[in-house]
Design a protein around this motif. Structure first.
Motif, PDB file in Angstrom:
ATOM      1  N   TYR A 263      62.165  60.803  86.733  1.00  0.00           N
ATOM      2  CA  TYR A 263      61.754  61.463  85.497  1.00  0.00           C
ATOM      3  C   TYR A 263      60.426  62.193  85.640  1.00  0.00           C
ATOM      4  O   TYR A 263      59.996  62.876  84.724  1.00  0.00           O
ATOM      5  CB  TYR A 263      61.645  60.436  84.362  1.00  0.00           C
ATOM      6  CG  TYR A 263      62.831  59.512  84.305  1.00  0.00           C
ATOM      7  CD1 TYR A 263      64.097  60.005  84.024  1.00  0.00           C
ATOM      8  CD2 TYR A 263      62.692  58.154  84.576  1.00  0.00           C
ATOM      9  CE1 TYR A 263      65.196  59.161  84.000  1.00  0.00           C
ATOM     10  CE2 TYR A 263      63.789  57.307  84.553  1.00  0.00           C
ATOM     11  CZ  TYR A 263      65.035  57.818  84.263  1.00  0.00           C
ATOM     12  OH  TYR A 263      66.124  56.974  84.259  1.00  0.00           O
ATOM     13  N   ASN A 264      59.772  62.008  86.786  1.00  0.00           N
ATOM     14  CA  ASN A 264      58.432  62.546  87.007  1.00  0.00           C
ATOM     15  C   ASN A 264      57.516  62.125  85.855  1.00  0.00           C
ATOM     16  O   ASN A 264      56.777  62.932  85.283  1.00  0.00           O
ATOM     17  CB  ASN A 264      58.460  64.079  87.129  1.00  0.00           C
ATOM     18  CG  ASN A 264      57.198  64.628  87.766  1.00  0.00           C
ATOM     19  OD1 ASN A 264      56.491  63.925  88.483  1.00  0.00           O
ATOM     20  ND2 ASN A 264      56.889  65.884  87.496  1.00  0.00           N
TER      21      ASN A 264
ATOM     22  N   TYR B 204      55.271  54.632  87.542  1.00  0.00           N
ATOM     23  CA  TYR B 204      55.735  56.000  87.769  1.00  0.00           C
ATOM     24  C   TYR B 204      57.159  55.983  88.306  1.00  0.00           C
ATOM     25  O   TYR B 204      57.494  55.225  89.211  1.00  0.00           O
ATOM     26  CB  TYR B 204      54.829  56.719  88.769  1.00  0.00           C
ATOM     27  CG  TYR B 204      55.333  58.096  89.130  1.00  0.00           C
ATOM     28  CD1 TYR B 204      55.213  59.152  88.235  1.00  0.00           C
ATOM     29  CD2 TYR B 204      55.965  58.325  90.346  1.00  0.00           C
ATOM     30  CE1 TYR B 204      55.694  60.411  88.543  1.00  0.00           C
ATOM     31  CE2 TYR B 204      56.444  59.581  90.670  1.00  0.00           C
ATOM     32  CZ  TYR B 204      56.310  60.616  89.766  1.00  0.00           C
ATOM     33  OH  TYR B 204      56.805  61.863  90.066  1.00  0.00           O
TER      34      TYR B 204
ATOM     35  N   ASP C 279      58.639  62.778  77.991  1.00  0.00           N
ATOM     36  CA  ASP C 279      58.799  63.166  79.402  1.00  0.00           C
ATOM     37  C   ASP C 279      59.898  64.204  79.617  1.00  0.00           C
ATOM     38  O   ASP C 279      60.245  64.500  80.764  1.00  0.00           O
ATOM     39  CB  ASP C 279      59.096  61.922  80.249  1.00  0.00           C
ATOM     40  CG  ASP C 279      60.469  61.326  79.942  1.00  0.00           C
ATOM     41  OD1 ASP C 279      61.031  61.629  78.874  1.00  0.00           O
ATOM     42  OD2 ASP C 279      60.973  60.539  80.770  1.00  0.00           O
TER      43      ASP C 279
ATOM     44  N   SER D  31      61.981  67.697  80.021  1.00  0.00           N
ATOM     45  CA  SER D  31      61.646  69.006  80.584  1.00  0.00           C
ATOM     46  C   SER D  31      61.419  70.029  79.478  1.00  0.00           C
ATOM     47  O   SER D  31      60.679  70.993  79.664  1.00  0.00           O
ATOM     48  CB  SER D  31      62.753  69.472  81.527  1.00  0.00           C
ATOM     49  OG  SER D  31      64.002  69.527  80.870  1.00  0.00           O
TER      50      SER D  31
ATOM     51  N   SER E 204      54.325  62.321  80.758  1.00  0.00           N
ATOM     52  CA  SER E 204      54.927  63.234  81.724  1.00  0.00           C
ATOM     53  C   SER E 204      53.886  63.741  82.708  1.00  0.00           C
ATOM     54  O   SER E 204      52.888  64.339  82.313  1.00  0.00           O
ATOM     55  CB  SER E 204      55.565  64.418  80.990  1.00  0.00           C
ATOM     56  OG  SER E 204      55.876  65.460  81.888  1.00  0.00           O
TER      57      SER E 204
ATOM     58  N   THR F 180      67.577  63.544  86.618  1.00  0.00           N
ATOM     59  CA  THR F 180      66.679  64.032  87.654  1.00  0.00           C
ATOM     60  C   THR F 180      65.831  65.181  87.111  1.00  0.00           C
ATOM     61  O   THR F 180      66.361  66.197  86.688  1.00  0.00           O
ATOM     62  CB  THR F 180      67.469  64.503  88.884  1.00  0.00           C
ATOM     63  OG1 THR F 180      68.222  63.394  89.387  1.00  0.00           O
ATOM     64  CG2 THR F 180      66.550  65.006  89.961  1.00  0.00           C
ATOM     65  N   PHE F 181      64.521  65.005  87.129  1.00  0.00           N
ATOM     66  CA  PHE F 181      63.652  65.975  86.454  1.00  0.00           C
ATOM     67  C   PHE F 181      63.792  67.369  87.040  1.00  0.00           C
ATOM     68  O   PHE F 181      63.842  68.352  86.307  1.00  0.00           O
ATOM     69  CB  PHE F 181      62.187  65.516  86.528  1.00  0.00           C
ATOM     70  CG  PHE F 181      61.267  66.440  85.783  1.00  0.00           C
ATOM     71  CD1 PHE F 181      61.093  66.300  84.429  1.00  0.00           C
ATOM     72  CD2 PHE F 181      60.605  67.470  86.436  1.00  0.00           C
ATOM     73  CE1 PHE F 181      60.270  67.163  83.727  1.00  0.00           C
ATOM     74  CE2 PHE F 181      59.782  68.339  85.750  1.00  0.00           C
ATOM     75  CZ  PHE F 181      59.612  68.178  84.387  1.00  0.00           C
ATOM     76  N   ARG F 182      63.858  67.463  88.364  1.00  0.00           N
ATOM     77  CA  ARG F 182      63.947  68.787  88.976  1.00  0.00           C
ATOM     78  C   ARG F 182      65.186  69.535  88.509  1.00  0.00           C
ATOM     79  O   ARG F 182      65.150  70.746  88.288  1.00  0.00           O
ATOM     80  CB  ARG F 182      63.972  68.656  90.504  1.00  0.00           C
ATOM     81  CG  ARG F 182      62.632  68.239  91.091  1.00  0.00           C
ATOM     82  CD  ARG F 182      62.701  68.243  92.599  1.00  0.00           C
ATOM     83  NE  ARG F 182      61.465  67.764  93.192  1.00  0.00           N
ATOM     84  CZ  ARG F 182      61.284  67.636  94.493  1.00  0.00           C
ATOM     85  NH1 ARG F 182      62.265  67.947  95.324  1.00  0.00           N
ATOM     86  NH2 ARG F 182      60.153  67.193  94.966  1.00  0.00           N
TER      87      ARG F 182
ATOM     88  N   HIS G   8      54.449  66.143  84.837  1.00  0.00           N
ATOM     89  CA  HIS G   8      54.600  67.599  84.830  1.00  0.00           C
ATOM     90  C   HIS G   8      53.789  68.212  83.699  1.00  0.00           C
ATOM     91  O   HIS G   8      53.016  69.154  83.913  1.00  0.00           O
ATOM     92  CB  HIS G   8      56.074  67.966  84.677  1.00  0.00           C
ATOM     93  CG  HIS G   8      56.316  69.428  84.477  1.00  0.00           C
ATOM     94  ND1 HIS G   8      56.197  70.349  85.484  1.00  0.00           N
ATOM     95  CD2 HIS G   8      56.655  70.133  83.363  1.00  0.00           C
ATOM     96  CE1 HIS G   8      56.457  71.556  85.019  1.00  0.00           C
ATOM     97  NE2 HIS G   8      56.735  71.454  83.740  1.00  0.00           N
TER      98      HIS G   8
ATOM     99  N   SER H  74      59.889  58.668  89.865  1.00  0.00           N
ATOM    100  CA  SER H  74      60.056  60.037  90.359  1.00  0.00           C
ATOM    101  C   SER H  74      61.276  60.717  89.749  1.00  0.00           C
ATOM    102  O   SER H  74      61.304  61.943  89.624  1.00  0.00           O
ATOM    103  CB  SER H  74      60.167  60.028  91.884  1.00  0.00           C
ATOM    104  OG  SER H  74      61.270  59.236  92.306  1.00  0.00           O
TER     105      SER H  74
END
Length: 258
Positions: free
Chosen positions: A150-151, A146, A101, A103, A124, A68-70, A126, A148
């Motif tokens: 991995y954003n 897309y 992608d 973080s 990415s 989860t990217f967040r 982000h 979500s």
């Protein structure tokens, strides 16, 4: 990070450690009200990090939680910033740079305006948002489906787009490292990263030391496949020596606590 965000991160880490935990145990462990715990857990559940059911909180299946990217963006911020600044000397004006992608690579994106002009390619969303606001950066967005979680854009369309491009430098990361090999949880993400490796002349892997000794499902590549492997300090000295003896071009990066 705010106090509330700190607490949510602590709760997520605590739940991950045990796999599942009772709400009452979270109340006792963190010394806050049930209402406060319920509010934090509800927000973590909305982010796709945990599942709340019948007074219990459980981690979502392996890979969903870690990917989860967040969540990934919220942990190890000091390490990500240290790695992002450490990789900048590898970037030269006029180059074509590709970012994955992760973080960690996302932390590099806003710093690339310091080295200009550049062409930067990424899947990415982000990183793309930061690049779109940077001056003297020619930003190329890799399309595809897309996700979500991995954003980011992944899948066949993204892989095909990468295959038609060439870049000087890839900056990427991985989920885990075991026995000298980097791993990723999601097979579709692995395929995109491997396509990026094939498209780039030089490849740099950025890793937080805590990822060593961990496992994920799919092998990305051996660490020797990268032209430089930047790792935050905290890596066991014996492990670092073994990697260097195996031919890994290891660079230890000092982390300054935020």
């Amino acid at each position: 990070m705010s106090k509330a965000e700190d607490r949510r991160q602590d709760i997520a880490d605590y739940v991950m450690r045990y796999g599942q935990i009772r709400i009452e145990d979270l109340v006792n462990h963190f010394g806050v009200s049930r209402m406060t715990i319920h509010r934090h857990v509800d927000q973590l559940a909305q982010q796709g990090i945990v599942r709340k059911l019948h007074g219990m909180v459980t981690v979502l299946p392996s890979g969903v939680y870690e990917s989860t990217f967040r969540y990934r963006q919220s942990i190890g911020r000091a390490e990500k910033e240290a790695l992002a600044h450490a990789v900048l000397p590898h970037v030269e004006a006029g180059q074509v740079v590709m970012l994955d992608d992760s973080s960690t690579a996302g932390a590099v994106a806003p710093l690339l305006a310091e080295v200009k002009p550049l062409t930067v390619i990424t899947n990415s969303l982000h990183a793309g948002t930061a690049l779109a606001e940077a001056g003297d950066v020619d930003y190329i967005c890799l399309g595809g489906q897309y996700h979500s979680t991995y954003n980011a854009f992944i899948g066949l369309l993204c892989e095909n787009a990468i295959a038609r491009l060439r870049a000087n430098l890839l900056i990427c990361s991985a989920s885990a490292v075991c026995d000298g090999t980097a791993y990723i949880q999601d097979q579709h993400v692995v395929r995109v990263k491997q396509a990026m490796m094939r498209a780039c002349t030089k490849r740099i892997l950025l890793l937080e030391h805590a990822k060593f000794g961990k496992i994920a499902l799919h092998a990305l590549d051996d660490l020797t496949a990268f032209d430089a492997v930047l790792v935050t300090d905290g890596l066991d000295a014996a492990v670092a020596n073994q990697l260097r003896e195996a031919g890994v071009r290891l660079q230890i990066v000092k982390t300054v606590a935020a």
